[in-house]
Motif scaffolding. Structure first.
Motif, PDB file in Angstrom:
ATOM      1  N   GLY A 118       0.772  -1.234   0.000  1.00 56.16           N
ATOM      2  CA  GLY A 118       0.000   0.000   0.000  1.00 56.16           C
ATOM      3  C   GLY A 118       0.801   1.281   0.000  1.00 56.16           C
ATOM      4  O   GLY A 118       0.289   2.336  -0.365  1.00 56.16           O
ATOM      5  N   SER A 119       2.069   1.202   0.383  1.00 58.19           N
ATOM      6  CA  SER A 119       2.904   2.404   0.442  1.00 58.19           C
ATOM      7  C   SER A 119       4.003   2.289  -0.597  1.00 58.19           C
ATOM      8  O   SER A 119       4.739   1.300  -0.606  1.00 58.19           O
ATOM      9  CB  SER A 119       3.512   2.565   1.832  1.00 58.19           C
ATOM     10  OG  SER A 119       2.511   2.707   2.815  1.00 58.19           O
ATOM     11  N   TRP A 120       4.136   3.315  -1.430  1.00 57.02           N
ATOM     12  CA  TRP A 120       5.080   3.262  -2.546  1.00 57.02           C
ATOM     13  C   TRP A 120       5.964   4.498  -2.572  1.00 57.02           C
ATOM     14  O   TRP A 120       5.525   5.602  -2.233  1.00 57.02           O
ATOM     15  CB  TRP A 120       4.305   3.181  -3.872  1.00 57.02           C
ATOM     16  CG  TRP A 120       3.578   1.903  -4.041  1.00 57.02           C
ATOM     17  CD1 TRP A 120       2.374   1.560  -3.501  1.00 57.02           C
ATOM     18  CD2 TRP A 120       4.027   0.764  -4.790  1.00 57.02           C
ATOM     19  NE1 TRP A 120       2.042   0.273  -3.867  1.00 57.02           N
ATOM     20  CE2 TRP A 120       3.028  -0.233  -4.657  1.00 57.02           C
ATOM     21  CE3 TRP A 120       5.154   0.484  -5.553  1.00 57.02           C
ATOM     22  CZ2 TRP A 120       3.142  -1.492  -5.262  1.00 57.02           C
ATOM     23  CZ3 TRP A 120       5.262  -0.755  -6.152  1.00 57.02           C
ATOM     24  CH2 TRP A 120       4.261  -1.730  -6.006  1.00 57.02           C
ATOM     25  N   GLY A 121       7.209   4.273  -2.984  1.00 56.47           N
ATOM     26  CA  GLY A 121       8.105   5.383  -3.223  1.00 56.47           C
ATOM     27  C   GLY A 121       7.888   5.965  -4.609  1.00 56.47           C
ATOM     28  O   GLY A 121       7.031   5.485  -5.373  1.00 56.47           O
ATOM     29  N   GLN A 122       8.684   6.972  -4.932  1.00 58.91           N
ATOM     30  CA  GLN A 122       8.537   7.667  -6.218  1.00 58.91           C
ATOM     31  C   GLN A 122       9.301   6.983  -7.342  1.00 58.91           C
ATOM     32  O   GLN A 122       9.070   7.282  -8.515  1.00 58.91           O
ATOM     33  CB  GLN A 122       9.014   9.120  -6.069  1.00 58.91           C
ATOM     34  CG  GLN A 122       8.129   9.937  -5.156  1.00 58.91           C
ATOM     35  CD  GLN A 122       6.702  10.015  -5.653  1.00 58.91           C
ATOM     36  OE1 GLN A 122       6.442  10.376  -6.791  1.00 58.91           O
ATOM     37  NE2 GLN A 122       5.756   9.640  -4.804  1.00 58.91           N
ATOM     38  N   GLY A 123      10.220   6.114  -7.008  1.00 56.49           N
ATOM     39  CA  GLY A 123      10.948   5.380  -8.030  1.00 56.49           C
ATOM     40  C   GLY A 123      12.308   5.964  -8.331  1.00 56.49           C
ATOM     41  O   GLY A 123      12.565   7.153  -8.129  1.00 56.49           O
ATOM     42  N   THR A 124      13.186   5.107  -8.829  1.00 57.02           N
ATOM     43  CA  THR A 124      14.522   5.513  -9.263  1.00 57.02           C
ATOM     44  C   THR A 124      14.833   4.806 -10.587  1.00 57.02           C
ATOM     45  O   THR A 124      14.554   3.614 -10.734  1.00 57.02           O
ATOM     46  CB  THR A 124      15.578   5.214  -8.185  1.00 57.02           C
ATOM     47  OG1 THR A 124      16.853   5.727  -8.595  1.00 57.02           O
ATOM     48  CG2 THR A 124      15.707   3.724  -7.903  1.00 57.02           C
ATOM     49  N   GLN A 125      15.370   5.554 -11.523  1.00 54.36           N
ATOM     50  CA  GLN A 125      15.614   5.014 -12.863  1.00 54.36           C
ATOM     51  C   GLN A 125      16.910   4.197 -12.888  1.00 54.36           C
ATOM     52  O   GLN A 125      17.960   4.650 -12.424  1.00 54.36           O
ATOM     53  CB  GLN A 125      15.717   6.147 -13.884  1.00 54.36           C
ATOM     54  CG  GLN A 125      16.060   5.708 -15.298  1.00 54.36           C
ATOM     55  CD  GLN A 125      14.922   4.961 -15.972  1.00 54.36           C
ATOM     56  OE1 GLN A 125      13.766   5.392 -15.923  1.00 54.36           O
ATOM     57  NE2 GLN A 125      15.236   3.836 -16.622  1.00 54.36           N
ATOM     58  N   VAL A 126      16.813   3.012 -13.458  1.00 52.19           N
ATOM     59  CA  VAL A 126      17.986   2.177 -13.717  1.00 52.19           C
ATOM     60  C   VAL A 126      18.056   1.948 -15.224  1.00 52.19           C
ATOM     61  O   VAL A 126      17.093   1.468 -15.827  1.00 52.19           O
ATOM     62  CB  VAL A 126      17.901   0.832 -12.978  1.00 52.19           C
ATOM     63  CG1 VAL A 126      19.028  -0.094 -13.437  1.00 52.19           C
ATOM     64  CG2 VAL A 126      17.953   1.046 -11.471  1.00 52.19           C
ATOM     65  N   THR A 127      19.183   2.317 -15.809  1.00 45.35           N
ATOM     66  CA  THR A 127      19.384   2.144 -17.244  1.00 45.35           C
ATOM     67  C   THR A 127      20.638   1.323 -17.468  1.00 45.35           C
ATOM     68  O   THR A 127      21.720   1.685 -16.982  1.00 45.35           O
ATOM     69  CB  THR A 127      19.505   3.487 -17.958  1.00 45.35           C
ATOM     70  OG1 THR A 127      18.340   4.275 -17.719  1.00 45.35           O
ATOM     71  CG2 THR A 127      19.670   3.283 -19.473  1.00 45.35           C
ATOM     72  N   VAL A 128      20.483   0.202 -18.165  1.00 44.68           N
ATOM     73  CA  VAL A 128      21.609  -0.680 -18.461  1.00 44.68           C
ATOM     74  C   VAL A 128      21.879  -0.590 -19.956  1.00 44.68           C
ATOM     75  O   VAL A 128      21.076  -1.059 -20.769  1.00 44.68           O
ATOM     76  CB  VAL A 128      21.322  -2.126 -18.047  1.00 44.68           C
ATOM     77  CG1 VAL A 128      22.575  -2.979 -18.269  1.00 44.68           C
ATOM     78  CG2 VAL A 128      20.873  -2.184 -16.590  1.00 44.68           C
ATOM     79  N   SER A 129      22.987   0.021 -20.301  1.00 46.36           N
ATOM     80  CA  SER A 129      23.277   0.267 -21.710  1.00 46.36           C
ATOM     81  C   SER A 129      24.770   0.506 -21.896  1.00 46.36           C
ATOM     82  O   SER A 129      25.435   1.064 -21.024  1.00 46.36           O
ATOM     83  CB  SER A 129      22.493   1.482 -22.204  1.00 46.36           C
ATOM     84  OG  SER A 129      22.856   1.811 -23.538  1.00 46.36           O
TER      85      SER A 129
END
Length: 130
Positions: A118-129
């Motif tokens: 029920g509780s969520w953070g805002q997120g963090t981008q992970v880019t593998v390239s």
């Protein structure tokens, strides 16, 4: 109310490693199951790894087994996701989520695959390239 903030995302080459952190505030994580989820462009959000507060049992998606490790430090109110051998298909926004856990009511597997948090953070981008 539990609030979560993720950090540690970034750009990494294939085969590289990252460690994501999720710091909680507003409540202790001692009685919360916590999970990491990800959402790639055009895809549904999916459970990556989750850990129970009852017995520290864990769930890992098949796609990350053997490469990712979830851990929790209740003293620091923080949960980590160690990601090794990263692949381009791991590229996504990674979210941390928490849910107060009634002991043994649901398995951590069930909570993770159904996104039962029920509780969520805002997120963090992970880019593998490369």
């Amino acid at each position: 109310q539990l609030q979560l903030v993720e950090s540690g995302g970034g750009l990494v080459q294939p085969g590289g490693s990252l460690r994501l952190s999720c710091v909680a505030s507003g409540s202790t994580l001692d009685y919360h199951a916590v999970g990491w989820f990800r959402q790639a462009p055009g895809k549904e959000r999916e459970g990556v790894s989750c850990i129970s507060s009852t017995d520290d049992s864990t769930y890992y998606a098949d796609s990350v087994k053997g490469r990712f490790t979830i851990s929790r430090d209740n003293a620091k109110n923080t949960v980590y996701l160690e990601m090794n051998s990263l692949k381009p298909e791991d590229t996504a926004v990674y979210y941390c989520a928490g849910e107060w856990e009634e002991p043994y009511k649901y398995t951590i597997h069930a909570m993770c695959v159904t996104l039962g948090f029920g509780s969520w953070g805002q997120g963090t981008q992970v880019t593998v390239s490369s």
